[in-house]
Design an enzyme around this catalytic site. Structure first.
Site, PDB file in Angstrom:
ATOM      1  N   TYR A  57      41.374  31.291  28.429  1.00 42.38           N
ATOM      2  CA  TYR A  57      40.413  31.960  29.302  1.00 42.38           C
ATOM      3  C   TYR A  57      40.850  31.971  30.765  1.00 42.38           C
ATOM      4  CZ  TYR A  57      36.234  33.044  31.959  1.00 42.38           C
ATOM      5  OH  TYR A  57      35.350  33.599  32.854  1.00 42.38           O
ATOM      6  N   LYS A  88      41.980  35.383  32.895  1.00 42.54           N
ATOM      7  CA  LYS A  88      41.255  35.829  34.086  1.00 42.54           C
ATOM      8  C   LYS A  88      42.169  35.846  35.305  1.00 42.54           C
ATOM      9  CE  LYS A  88      37.422  36.708  34.307  1.00 42.54           C
ATOM     10  NZ  LYS A  88      36.719  38.011  34.119  1.00 42.54           N
TER      11      LYS A  88
END
Length: 368
Positions: A156, A160
């Site tokens: 994650y 990002k």
């Protein structure tokens, strides 16, 4: 294209936690928008009711990782607010899917903006692009220029970080029609509020333990949290000012913050759960940190062993423990200086709205 009355805004992930609040904010508080397109894989039909004589809310189902779906949603738009993201720090979905949604999806948005001449893009990033890092280094009252060593080893934050880098590097790029693309990125520091799924999970977990929350983390660890309504408001302001002051906002990053108190995750959650009779057990952690770490490590090992057979993804793992145990707070006026941001909702209002939502769980439990 837009009607004469105003612009077309496209909100990717518009049916999600932040996205739905943002769509409501646009419909209710921005007068120069004639159409709001809600693009999401799973649509919230209730958003259709926001349409009125001034603005049309259009729901478009599609996959952010599909270029053609993205093209269908964005073509003819003026401003894109790209909130669509797959948030997973527990290993509930494959890493490849996290990358496909967060990185490939952002690549698709940028490509369509370029090919269709869409000039303005606001990206919803995350504090996890910066940290907390896996070594537990504190980030105390930092701002966008504070030096901090970033270590990413989870899908994650890696995804990002890569997506944000692409968005910022695209700023100033020449696009269709001889226009210029302007983009900026907003970094929320842990969003809470009505519709926050993790808060719902904490509520259900507390019911199983007799409305008792056993303290596991040091109350001295502080985290910055921000109300979803204020995050939505910052996006609205950034989207408007990016058009008016592209040389100022273009290529910039902004922490999303408000006046919510700095507290540990557990103590902050109790601000809302205590309204339903929940109580914290222990003024200090009831379990030594090294035992928590061993449990987190055990969960990680079990996840690896069970992966071929089932999805084992508990909330506690080495990464989530590092994040929860590391102070990460921001204090910055960059958004105020660049585009006039001030929190739309006070802490008292933010808390009141969230408490009312949490209390609705009680009514739902009684009805069952």
């Amino acid at each position: 294209m837009a009607s004469e009355e105003g612009q077309v805004y496209v909100v990717t992930g518009g049916s999600g936690f932040l996205g739905s609040h943002l769509v409501r904010m646009l419909a209710e508080r921005v007068s120069d928008v004639s159409e709001i397109r809600v693009f999401d894989l799973h649509l919230d039909e209730a958003l259709r009711t926001l349409s009125n004589e001034h603005v049309k809310v259009k729901l478009i189902q599609g996959d952010i990782s599909s270029l053609e779906d993205v093209r269908s949603a964005l073509t003819g738009g003026h401003v894109v607010i790209h909130t669509a993201s797959l948030v997973d720090v527990w290993g509930r979905v494959p890493a490849s899917k996290v990358t496909k949604v967060n990185v490939t999806g952002t690549e698709n948005v940028l490509r369509v903006c370029e090919e269709e001449g869409i000039q303005y893009l606001v990206y919803t990033s995350s504090m996890e692009v910066v940290g907390p890092n896996i070594h537990g280094d504190p980030f105390y009252r930092g701002n966008e220029d504070t030096e901090y060593t970033v270590y990413h080893n989870q899908p994650y934050p890696l995804s990002k970080s890569k997506a944000e880098k692409m968005v910022l590097e695209a700023n100033g790029k020449k696009i269709k029609g001889g226009k210029t693309l302007y983009s900026c990125s907003l970094r929320p520091t842990g969003i809470y509020g009505e519709g926050h799924e993790l808060m719902r999970q904490f509520y259900k977990q507390g019911l199983r333990t007799g409305r008792r929350v056993f303290r596991a983390l040091s109350p001295a660890t502080e985290h910055g949290r921000v109300y979803v309504g204020n995050v939505a408001w910052m996006h609205v302001l950034a989207a408007r000012r990016l058009q008016e002051r592209p040389s100022v906002l273009g290529g910039q990053v902004y922490f999303c913050y408000d006046h919510s108190p700095y507290k540990s995750y557990e103590d902050f959650n109790m601000e809302f759960l205590s309204s339903c009779g929940f109580r914290m057990v222990g003024s200090r952690p009831l379990v030594p940190y090294f035992l928590l770490y061993l449990l987190a490590l055990l969960n990680s090992i079990l996840q690896w062993i069970l992966h071929p057979f089932c999805t084992y993804a508990p909330i506690l793992n080495p990464y989530t423990l590092a994040v929860a145990s590391t102070t990460f707070t921001v204090q910055t006026d960059k958004a105020e200086r660049h585009f006039g941001y001030k929190p739309l909702f006070s802490w008292e209002e933010s808390k009141g709205h969230t408490v009312a939502w949490v209390r609705s769980f009680e009514e739902g439990a009684k009805s069952q």
